[in-house]
Structures are given as C-alpha cells and as structure tokens.
Design a protein around this motif. Structure first.
Motif, PDB file in Angstrom:
ATOM      1  N   VAL A  18     -19.112  12.711 -25.075  1.00 15.07           N
ATOM      2  CA  VAL A  18     -20.153  13.450 -23.541  1.00 15.07           C
ATOM      3  C   VAL A  18     -19.799  13.099 -21.950  1.00 15.07           C
ATOM      4  N   SER A  19     -20.040  13.970 -21.653  1.00 15.06           N
ATOM      5  CA  SER A  19     -20.063  13.902 -20.232  1.00 15.06           C
ATOM      6  C   SER A  19     -20.631  14.829 -19.317  1.00 15.06           C
ATOM      7  N   PHE A  20     -22.200  14.062 -18.262  1.00 16.52           N
ATOM      8  CA  PHE A  20     -22.852  14.399 -18.030  1.00 16.52           C
ATOM      9  C   PHE A  20     -23.048  14.105 -16.912  1.00 16.52           C
ATOM     10  N   ILE A  28     -30.340  12.861 -15.875  1.00 17.75           N
ATOM     11  CA  ILE A  28     -29.132  13.323 -16.738  1.00 17.75           C
ATOM     12  C   ILE A  28     -29.475  15.143 -16.785  1.00 17.75           C
ATOM     13  N   SER A  31     -25.066  18.110 -19.414  1.00 18.64           N
ATOM     14  CA  SER A  31     -24.848  17.696 -20.514  1.00 18.64           C
ATOM     15  C   SER A  31     -23.845  18.110 -21.305  1.00 18.64           C
ATOM     16  N   ARG A  32     -22.820  18.142 -21.920  1.00 18.86           N
ATOM     17  CA  ARG A  32     -21.369  18.823 -22.866  1.00 18.86           C
ATOM     18  C   ARG A  32     -20.771  18.013 -23.219  1.00 18.86           C
ATOM     19  N   LEU A  46     -25.253  14.740 -28.190  1.00 23.97           N
ATOM     20  CA  LEU A  46     -25.271  15.231 -27.351  1.00 23.97           C
ATOM     21  C   LEU A  46     -27.199  14.758 -27.291  1.00 23.97           C
ATOM     22  N   VAL A  49     -27.676  11.525 -25.280  1.00 21.31           N
ATOM     23  CA  VAL A  49     -27.829  11.696 -24.668  1.00 21.31           C
ATOM     24  C   VAL A  49     -29.244  12.266 -24.146  1.00 21.31           C
ATOM     25  N   ARG A  50     -29.435  13.214 -23.792  1.00 19.16           N
ATOM     26  CA  ARG A  50     -30.231  14.321 -23.411  1.00 19.16           C
ATOM     27  C   ARG A  50     -32.201  13.540 -23.489  1.00 19.16           C
ATOM     28  N   GLN A  68     -20.264  12.039 -11.977  1.00 17.87           N
ATOM     29  CA  GLN A  68     -20.184  12.387 -13.684  1.00 17.87           C
ATOM     30  C   GLN A  68     -19.990  11.090 -14.552  1.00 17.87           C
TER      31      GLN A  68
END
Length: 89
Positions: A18-20, A28, A31-32, A46, A49-50, A68
């Motif tokens: 997961v990238s954010f 944050i 996020s994707r 996801l 992370v969110r 990032q």
C-alpha cells in the motif's frame, strides 16, 4: 484486521503493498494499493492503512514535509502456516 472470507476459503496468502502520502500535519492521504494478490486482501490492507492514527511528519531542515511511504502488509493463514512448518520438521 480481519482476513476476508473469500481469501480464507481459497487459502490465499501473500504480501500487499500500500502506498500513501504522510502530509505535513501527519495525516494519511492518497492511499492506494500498488500490489494486490486478490481475494479482497488489497481492500482489507487499504482499510487498515486508512484507519491508522496520524503519523509523525517527515522533516527536512527542521521543517515538516510531505513523504511518500510504501507499506508491505503480509497476510498468512495461521492453520496453514503451522501445518507447513510441521511438514518441514
């Protein structure tokens, strides 16, 4: 964290990336899922992370900056992993 039922039924294990962006205030954003193995595991990573609390922002020359971040999230089924370890011994 909850393992998606579809992934459990099909025995899907692996790593999701997961990238954010960590904003200057530590929140944050953007996020994707960069790498997904399917069966709902990407959506669960996801969601995790969110729902994380704010991070400490990056700093450059003493000032907060956006950063990032790529986070690997590994999914393992407990019963399956224990059986695999027993077979190796």
């Amino acid at each position: 964290m909850s393992y998606p039922a579809l992934a459990v039924e099909n025995g899907v294990e692996g790593m999701i990336i997961v990238s954010f962006i960590i904003e200057m205030d530590g929140s944050i954003a953007y996020s994707r899922v960069v790498r997904d193995i399917g069966a709902g595991l990407g959506d669960e990573a996801l969601r995790i992370v969110r729902s994380m609390p704010d991070w400490s922002p990056g700093k450059q020359r003493g000032r907060p900056v956006r950063v990032q971040y790529n986070l690997p999230v590994k999914f393992l089924l407990e019963g399956k992993s224990k059986k695999a370890k027993e077979k190796k011994d």
